[in-house]
Design an enzyme around this catalytic site. Structure first.
Site: not given
Ligand code: ACO
Length: 428
Positions: A268, A307, A363
């Protein structure tokens, strides 16, 4: 049969049900009538991580993740960032309308009147180790303010609520600056009410021996824009925490402390700090391809990408890129920008990221800008919390005054043992 109804046939019993649809939603409690026998609890929905569950009705922030739209109280985020100050936007989020000139003056005066910290809070901060993470210091200090303002627990008194809301917004920059100066053993700088919200924050952060700290106006405005972009984001993890904790009628200080704790996680608000660590690990533009390959093989995530709701483009990231150019015109280029741009270029072309709709989020660039302005990475999530406190409090007040809301208490699907009995120690 009406059109705004969902017809359900329960194949277990053959019974039929008509469930009303309002605002594209059915009420989960309407499913309770679907039973296999009179002593059946009734049908529930199962939705870990709330992927498809609305927990409230809200008129504060609108997001259309597929179209990349973000609006506060109906106003597009780019118009607000272009034309308003952060405190003006805070007023909008809290009151529903933009202020007139007189209302803004009064609101700014109210905030300025409350920027100082009780001296005991300063002593409290001094108890932390010099290398304490500022997010831990922030969370604890906000929670401790609950003891300074015990009347805050009167959450149903509207005037009292407003006083605590104003206090919290006013004190966030002061706590942040004190956390920073504590690390370096620098004397704390008291607020200067001649200055704007962000100029005063910069003053409390960086004033040394000069008689009057003068913030660079381009940097102060850039910070103001970053604060506008972070002020609210509807039902994200920390806002949901604020609503959940506040629903027990806990006071706003401990509720904000809990929300800030949720924000601190690397998935987050903690992501902005992690982006900078990631860029450090990558080290140079030439290593980007190899790093992306490792991420695709399942070794970690690309921090600042992806996201839960934006599956197109985070509209805040677009505004941040513009702000970055203005900041770098003053500070010179942050060398990490080159790596970040290459990372974005490669990721946006790569099938793995395209297929999963992973775009840079707010971010991805905010940390690079903050670092160029002189903030340390450990402070980045705190910089996110300063403006987000406005959103948390607007959402909290909306929840407190919503007659439909009750203490938040989800159901579960129990997967443990059926009843069993304790065996004597010797028999286990
Ligand atoms: N890098 C690589 N792969 C990713 C990323 C990433 N940043 N984010 C998601 N994926 C992949 C997952 O592994 C998943 O792959 P799969 O389908 O092969 O298993 C797919 O994309 C879908 O991801 P989910 O985890 O289901 O997406 P969710 O909506 O639950 O998560 C989140 C969203 C937590 C923001 C995620 O994208 C993440 O962890 N990003 C990195 C951390 C980040 O930048 N957070 C800030 C968010 S903005 C904020 O809070 C202000």
């Amino acid at each position: 049969m009406g059109h705004n109804q969902l017809s359900i046939t329960d194949q277990r019993t053959g019974a039929q049900y008509e469930i009303p649809i309002t605002d594209g939603t059915i009420r989960a409690t309407d499913l309770k009538q679907i039973k296999t026998s009179p002593d059946d609890f009734g049908l529930m929905t199962y939705d870990p991580a709330f992927l498809n569950t609305s927990s409230c009705r809200s008129s504060i922030t609108y997001i259309d993740g597929d179209k990349g739209i973000l609006r506060y109280r109906g106003y597009p985020i780019d118009e607000l960032a272009e034309n308003c100050s952060f405190l003006e936007v805070a007023y909008l989020l809290l009151n529903g309308e933009l202020p007139s000139a007189a209302q803004l003056d009064e609101w700014v005066a109210q905030v300025k009147r409350r920027t100082m910290l009780h001296e005991t809070s300063k002593k409290f901060l001094e108890g932390f180790r010099y290398d304490a993470h500022p997010m831990g210091m922030l969370i604890s200090t906000i929670a401790a303010l609950s003891t300074v303002y015990p009347e805050a627990k009167n959450v149903h008194d509207a005037a009292n609520r407003r006083k605590q809301i104003t206090r919290l917004i006013a004190k966030m920059p002061t706590i942040t600056a004190y956390c920073y100066r504590h690390h370096f053993g620098l004397p704390y700088i008291y607020p200067d009410n001649d200055l704007s919200f962000t100029e005063n924050f910069m003053n409390m952060m960086w004033k040394m021996l000069e008689p009057k700290y003068v913030a660079n106006p381009i940097l102060a405005r850039a910070l103001d824009i970053l604060f506008i972009l972070h002020a609210d984001h509807e039902q994200n993890c920390s806002t949901n925490t604020m609503r959940a904790v506040g629903s027990s009628q806990a006071d706003p200080y401990v509720s904000v402390a809990a929300a800030a704790a949720a924000l601190s996680g690397p998935l987050h608000g903690g992501a902005n700090e992690e982006v900078l660590h990631m860029l450090d690990v990558i080290g140079s533009k030439d290593n980007v391809s190899a790093y992306v390959k490792k991420v695709k093989e399942g070794h970690g995530k690309l921090m600042g990408f992806g996201h839960r709701v934006y599956k197109n483009y985070d509209p805040r990231a677009r505004i941040i890129k513009r702000t970055a150019d203005e900041v770098f015109s003053v500070t010179g280029l942050n060398p990490k920008l080159e790596i970040a741009k290459e990372l974005e270029r490669i990721a946006l072309e790569d099938e793995y990221f395209v297929k999963r709709k992973l775009y840079p989020n707010v971010d991805f660039y905010s940390g690079i800008i903050y670092e160029a302005m002189g903030f340390r990475p450990s402070l980045f999530t705190v910089l996110f919390a300063i403006p987000r406190v406005v959103g948390w409090l607007a959402q909290w007040e909306e929840m407190i005054t919503d007659p439909e809301q009750k203490i938040a208490r989800p159901r579960q699907i129990y997967t443990g043992h059926d009843e069993r009995h304790v065996m004597a120690m010797a028999e286990r």
